[in-house]
Design a protein around this motif. Structure first.
Motif, PDB file in Angstrom:
ATOM      1  N   ILE A   9     -14.778  68.883  61.328  1.00 24.89           N
ATOM      2  CA  ILE A   9     -15.366  69.602  60.207  1.00 24.89           C
ATOM      3  C   ILE A   9     -15.271  71.104  60.465  1.00 24.89           C
ATOM      4  O   ILE A   9     -15.078  71.545  61.598  1.00 24.89           O
ATOM      5  CB  ILE A   9     -16.837  69.198  59.976  1.00 24.89           C
ATOM      6  N   ASP A  10     -15.394  71.871  59.396  1.00 21.75           N
ATOM      7  CA  ASP A  10     -15.423  73.331  59.499  1.00 21.75           C
ATOM      8  C   ASP A  10     -16.882  73.746  59.659  1.00 21.75           C
ATOM      9  O   ASP A  10     -17.653  73.714  58.708  1.00 21.75           O
ATOM     10  CB  ASP A  10     -14.813  73.945  58.235  1.00 21.75           C
ATOM     11  N   ARG A  11     -17.263  74.108  60.851  1.00 24.04           N
ATOM     12  CA  ARG A  11     -18.669  74.404  61.138  1.00 24.04           C
ATOM     13  C   ARG A  11     -19.079  75.801  60.691  1.00 24.04           C
ATOM     14  O   ARG A  11     -20.265  76.106  60.594  1.00 24.04           O
ATOM     15  CB  ARG A  11     -18.929  74.276  62.633  1.00 24.04           C
ATOM     16  N   GLN A  12     -18.097  76.668  60.408  1.00 25.48           N
ATOM     17  CA  GLN A  12     -18.393  78.077  60.178  1.00 25.48           C
ATOM     18  C   GLN A  12     -18.436  78.444  58.701  1.00 25.48           C
ATOM     19  O   GLN A  12     -19.362  79.109  58.249  1.00 25.48           O
ATOM     20  CB  GLN A  12     -17.343  78.947  60.875  1.00 25.48           C
ATOM     21  N   ASP A  13     -17.446  78.022  57.951  1.00 24.86           N
ATOM     22  CA  ASP A  13     -17.279  78.531  56.592  1.00 24.86           C
ATOM     23  C   ASP A  13     -17.539  77.526  55.485  1.00 24.86           C
ATOM     24  O   ASP A  13     -17.645  77.911  54.322  1.00 24.86           O
ATOM     25  CB  ASP A  13     -15.857  79.084  56.412  1.00 24.86           C
ATOM     26  N   SER A  14     -17.598  76.230  55.810  1.00 20.63           N
ATOM     27  CA  SER A  14     -17.734  75.276  54.713  1.00 20.63           C
ATOM     28  C   SER A  14     -18.686  74.123  54.995  1.00 20.63           C
ATOM     29  O   SER A  14     -19.370  73.658  54.099  1.00 20.63           O
ATOM     30  CB  SER A  14     -16.361  74.708  54.332  1.00 20.63           C
ATOM     31  N   GLY A  15     -18.700  73.599  56.204  1.00 22.24           N
ATOM     32  CA  GLY A  15     -19.493  72.414  56.492  1.00 22.24           C
ATOM     33  C   GLY A  15     -18.811  71.131  56.065  1.00 22.24           C
ATOM     34  O   GLY A  15     -19.290  70.034  56.359  1.00 22.24           O
ATOM     35  N   PHE A  16     -17.677  71.249  55.377  1.00 25.63           N
ATOM     36  CA  PHE A  16     -16.916  70.092  54.916  1.00 25.63           C
ATOM     37  C   PHE A  16     -15.875  69.699  55.966  1.00 25.63           C
ATOM     38  O   PHE A  16     -15.558  70.484  56.863  1.00 25.63           O
ATOM     39  CB  PHE A  16     -16.193  70.420  53.605  1.00 25.63           C
ATOM     40  N   PRO A  17     -15.310  68.494  55.845  1.00 21.46           N
ATOM     41  CA  PRO A  17     -14.163  68.147  56.693  1.00 21.46           C
ATOM     42  C   PRO A  17     -13.037  69.156  56.495  1.00 21.46           C
ATOM     43  O   PRO A  17     -12.877  69.723  55.407  1.00 21.46           O
ATOM     44  CB  PRO A  17     -13.760  66.753  56.188  1.00 21.46           C
ATOM     45  N   ILE A  18     -12.257  69.375  57.529  1.00 18.07           N
ATOM     46  CA  ILE A  18     -11.172  70.341  57.424  1.00 18.07           C
ATOM     47  C   ILE A  18     -10.075  69.803  56.503  1.00 18.07           C
ATOM     48  O   ILE A  18      -9.971  68.595  56.259  1.00 18.07           O
ATOM     49  CB  ILE A  18     -10.594  70.688  58.809  1.00 18.07           C
ATOM     50  N   TYR A  19      -9.264  70.706  56.008  1.00 16.30           N
ATOM     51  CA  TYR A  19      -8.208  70.379  55.044  1.00 16.30           C
ATOM     52  C   TYR A  19      -7.262  69.306  55.578  1.00 16.30           C
ATOM     53  O   TYR A  19      -6.817  68.423  54.832  1.00 16.30           O
ATOM     54  CB  TYR A  19      -7.443  71.661  54.726  1.00 16.30           C
ATOM     55  N   GLN A  20      -6.978  69.357  56.877  1.00 15.39           N
ATOM     56  CA  GLN A  20      -6.039  68.397  57.465  1.00 15.39           C
ATOM     57  C   GLN A  20      -6.540  66.961  57.353  1.00 15.39           C
ATOM     58  O   GLN A  20      -5.742  66.021  57.333  1.00 15.39           O
ATOM     59  CB  GLN A  20      -5.774  68.754  58.932  1.00 15.39           C
ATOM     60  N   GLU A  21      -7.854  66.779  57.278  1.00 17.02           N
ATOM     61  CA  GLU A  21      -8.398  65.428  57.121  1.00 17.02           C
ATOM     62  C   GLU A  21      -7.952  64.826  55.790  1.00 17.02           C
ATOM     63  O   GLU A  21      -7.617  63.643  55.705  1.00 17.02           O
ATOM     64  CB  GLU A  21      -9.927  65.453  57.199  1.00 17.02           C
ATOM     65  N   LEU A  22      -7.948  65.637  54.740  1.00 18.45           N
ATOM     66  CA  LEU A  22      -7.532  65.124  53.433  1.00 18.45           C
ATOM     67  C   LEU A  22      -6.028  64.933  53.356  1.00 18.45           C
ATOM     68  O   LEU A  22      -5.543  64.020  52.681  1.00 18.45           O
ATOM     69  CB  LEU A  22      -8.021  66.043  52.315  1.00 18.45           C
ATOM     70  N   LEU A  23      -5.275  65.793  54.060  1.00 13.80           N
ATOM     71  CA  LEU A  23      -3.831  65.581  54.115  1.00 13.80           C
ATOM     72  C   LEU A  23      -3.512  64.267  54.817  1.00 13.80           C
ATOM     73  O   LEU A  23      -2.634  63.508  54.385  1.00 13.80           O
ATOM     74  CB  LEU A  23      -3.156  66.746  54.842  1.00 13.80           C
ATOM     75  N   GLN A  24      -4.220  63.994  55.912  1.00 14.05           N
ATOM     76  CA  GLN A  24      -3.997  62.746  56.634  1.00 14.05           C
ATOM     77  C   GLN A  24      -4.395  61.551  55.781  1.00 14.05           C
ATOM     78  O   GLN A  24      -3.739  60.503  55.811  1.00 14.05           O
ATOM     79  CB  GLN A  24      -4.789  62.745  57.941  1.00 14.05           C
ATOM     80  N   MET A  25      -5.447  61.704  55.001  1.00 11.33           N
ATOM     81  CA  MET A  25      -5.881  60.620  54.126  1.00 11.33           C
ATOM     82  C   MET A  25      -4.815  60.319  53.074  1.00 11.33           C
ATOM     83  O   MET A  25      -4.555  59.151  52.749  1.00 11.33           O
ATOM     84  CB  MET A  25      -7.204  60.982  53.460  1.00 11.33           C
ATOM     85  N   ALA A  26      -4.176  61.369  52.547  1.00 11.58           N
ATOM     86  CA  ALA A  26      -3.095  61.168  51.581  1.00 11.58           C
ATOM     87  C   ALA A  26      -1.922  60.451  52.235  1.00 11.58           C
ATOM     88  O   ALA A  26      -1.282  59.585  51.623  1.00 11.58           O
ATOM     89  CB  ALA A  26      -2.653  62.512  51.008  1.00 11.58           C
ATOM     90  N   SER A  27      -1.638  60.811  53.481  1.00 13.95           N
ATOM     91  CA  SER A  27      -0.572  60.123  54.217  1.00 13.95           C
ATOM     92  C   SER A  27      -0.941  58.664  54.460  1.00 13.95           C
ATOM     93  O   SER A  27      -0.103  57.762  54.316  1.00 13.95           O
ATOM     94  CB  SER A  27      -0.312  60.838  55.545  1.00 13.95           C
ATOM     95  N   ASP A  28      -2.202  58.416  54.811  1.00 16.14           N
ATOM     96  CA  ASP A  28      -2.658  57.041  55.022  1.00 16.14           C
ATOM     97  C   ASP A  28      -2.527  56.219  53.744  1.00 16.14           C
ATOM     98  O   ASP A  28      -2.227  55.018  53.794  1.00 16.14           O
ATOM     99  CB  ASP A  28      -4.122  57.032  55.478  1.00 16.14           C
ATOM    100  N   ALA A  29      -2.748  56.868  52.596  1.00 17.15           N
ATOM    101  CA  ALA A  29      -2.684  56.149  51.323  1.00 17.15           C
ATOM    102  C   ALA A  29      -1.287  55.598  51.061  1.00 17.15           C
ATOM    103  O   ALA A  29      -1.134  54.532  50.455  1.00 17.15           O
ATOM    104  CB  ALA A  29      -3.115  57.065  50.180  1.00 17.15           C
ATOM    105  N   THR A  30      -0.264  56.303  51.524  1.00 16.15           N
ATOM    106  CA  THR A  30       1.107  55.822  51.320  1.00 16.15           C
ATOM    107  C   THR A  30       1.388  54.569  52.148  1.00 16.15           C
ATOM    108  O   THR A  30       2.327  53.826  51.852  1.00 16.15           O
ATOM    109  CB  THR A  30       2.126  56.912  51.691  1.00 16.15           C
ATOM    110  N   GLN A  31       0.577  54.356  53.180  1.00 12.47           N
ATOM    111  CA  GLN A  31       0.759  53.190  54.049  1.00 12.47           C
ATOM    112  C   GLN A  31      -0.281  52.106  53.781  1.00 12.47           C
ATOM    113  O   GLN A  31      -0.337  51.110  54.513  1.00 12.47           O
ATOM    114  CB  GLN A  31       0.649  53.625  55.521  1.00 12.47           C
ATOM    115  N   ALA A  32      -1.103  52.300  52.752  1.00 14.57           N
ATOM    116  CA  ALA A  32      -2.237  51.404  52.534  1.00 14.57           C
ATOM    117  C   ALA A  32      -1.811  49.952  52.337  1.00 14.57           C
ATOM    118  O   ALA A  32      -2.386  49.038  52.942  1.00 14.57           O
ATOM    119  CB  ALA A  32      -3.057  51.889  51.337  1.00 14.57           C
TER     120      ALA A  32
END
Length: 379
Positions: free
Chosen positions: A89-112
């Protein structure tokens, strides 16, 4: 040689399964309140009624994204040999998961589909868990992990996920005249610099020969153009004027951008200023240790004019209403017509904030979540 900047210095890895679950539980509670915030903003005339269904859809998709990630990392730290990574997660500026987590999730979706075929059914996994407990007398970690991944990949097959890039969609609003049609276009991104979800809403008038959604030449170009301009650092007036210049027969009348975040929490993020002390004082109760910023920026065309487009033709261009000083309510609003800044937080942190009365919060609307879950609005 220039000094290299470590872009991961603001990241935090949640290495423990219990910590990861607490993080997703906190976000789960926050997201459930956001729909009420959107409804409240509409009733207070801060947002348009026509925007509410679209915003709700994106919030529902965002909730599904967090649910999917919670299943993916359900056993983080307990199955290090099975799970290739842990949540960052981004502890400093957002508190949300980092952008790369969503990119990896999109990649995982292609292999679902392939991954789901390789996993046992949930019925089989439950039988295996019972058998393991009875025969091995230990926790069936591997079966639990397989079940969590089954849930994860099933969710990725849904079209209700908030992805890193959510392509523009358009809704016909009606014909304004014989040759002029009105559309509401919306899209969303997970901003790669700020690591927060950003929703875009655009009202546009179409004077093209063919209706926009039936125009196989213009509509794909519009989608590509808008996605390419979806940077949180770009001013709304720059986005709107660029669109106005690139499409002579499409006229952007109103552009709105909603930042969902940052999220602040004493347990998970690092913040400075008044919120740091407010959340520290509230952190003894984990359910109350959070605050979420919600910022809506709006740009409105005040009028249009005909401008020369060569020797023998003219085109319609929009003139936008801008804050002449670039400061509304003490905040920089360069390139905007107006900006509404809000803070969503539980009742206890709000009471502490009100008692302390720090400077800089007078112009921020507070959406306060009561113990019963009701959301109230205060200035």
């Amino acid at each position: 040689m220039s000094e290299r900047v470590d872009l991961t210095s603001d990241h935090r890895s949640l290495e423990d399964a219990h910590e990861t679950r607490r993080y997703f539980d906190k976000f789960g509670r926050i997201i459930t309140h956001l729909t009420q915030v959107a409804e409240n903003a509409t009733s207070n005339k801060i947002a348009l009624d026509t925007e509410l269904p679209t915003v709700k859809d994106y919030l529902t998709a965002l909730s599904a994204t967090f649910t999917a990630l919670s299943y993916k990392y359900l056993l983080a730290g307990r199955v290090s040999n099975l799970l290739p990574s842990i949540l960052n997660i981004d502890r400093q500026d957002s508190g949300f998961p980092i952008y790369q987590e969503l990119l990896q999730m999109a990649s995982d979706a292609t292999q679902a589909e392939r991954r789901l075929k390789s996993l046992p059914s949930m019925k089989q996994l439950k039988q295996d868990m019972v058998h393991h407990i009875l025969t091995e007398n230990t926790v069936p970690i591997e079966q639990q992990f397989a079940a969590s991944q089954l849930h994860y990949y099933n969710l990725l097959r849904s079209d209700r996920i908030f992805w890193a890039h959510n392509d523009p969609r358009a809704v016909w609003q009606g014909d304004m005249s014989e040759n002029r049609r009105s559309y509401h276009i919306h899209w969303a991104v997970y901003d790669s610099q700020q690591n927060i979800p950003v929703i875009y809403l655009l009202d546009v008038e179409d004077t093209g020969r063919h209706a926009l959604l039936k125009d196989e030449r213009r509509w794909p170009r519009v989608q590509a153009h808008l996605m390419a301009q979806s940077s949180a650092s770009m001013k709304l007036v720059t986005i709107a004027r660029g669109f106005d210049q690139d499409f002579d027969d499409l006229h952007p009348k109103r552009l709105r951008r909603i930042f969902v975040g940052p999220m602040y929490s004493h347990a998970f993020t690092e913040q400075s200023g008044p919120l740091r002390d407010v959340l520290a004082q509230s952190s003894t109760v984990p359910e109350l240790d959070w605050a979420l910023a919600w910022t809506a920026e709006t740009l409105v065309a005040s009028r249009s004019e005909r401008q020369s487009a060569g020797f023998f033709s003219t085109v319609e261009r929009q003139i936008y209403q801008l804050d002449p000083l670039g400061t509304l309510g003490g905040f920089e609003t360069d390139g905007l017509t107006e900006q509404q800044r809000s803070l969503i937080l539980p009742q206890r942190p709000y009471q502490i904030l009100k008692e302390r009365n720090p400077p800089g919060f007078d112009h921020i609307r507070k959406y306060v979540v009561s113990p019963s879950g009701r959301v109230l609005s205060y200035r």
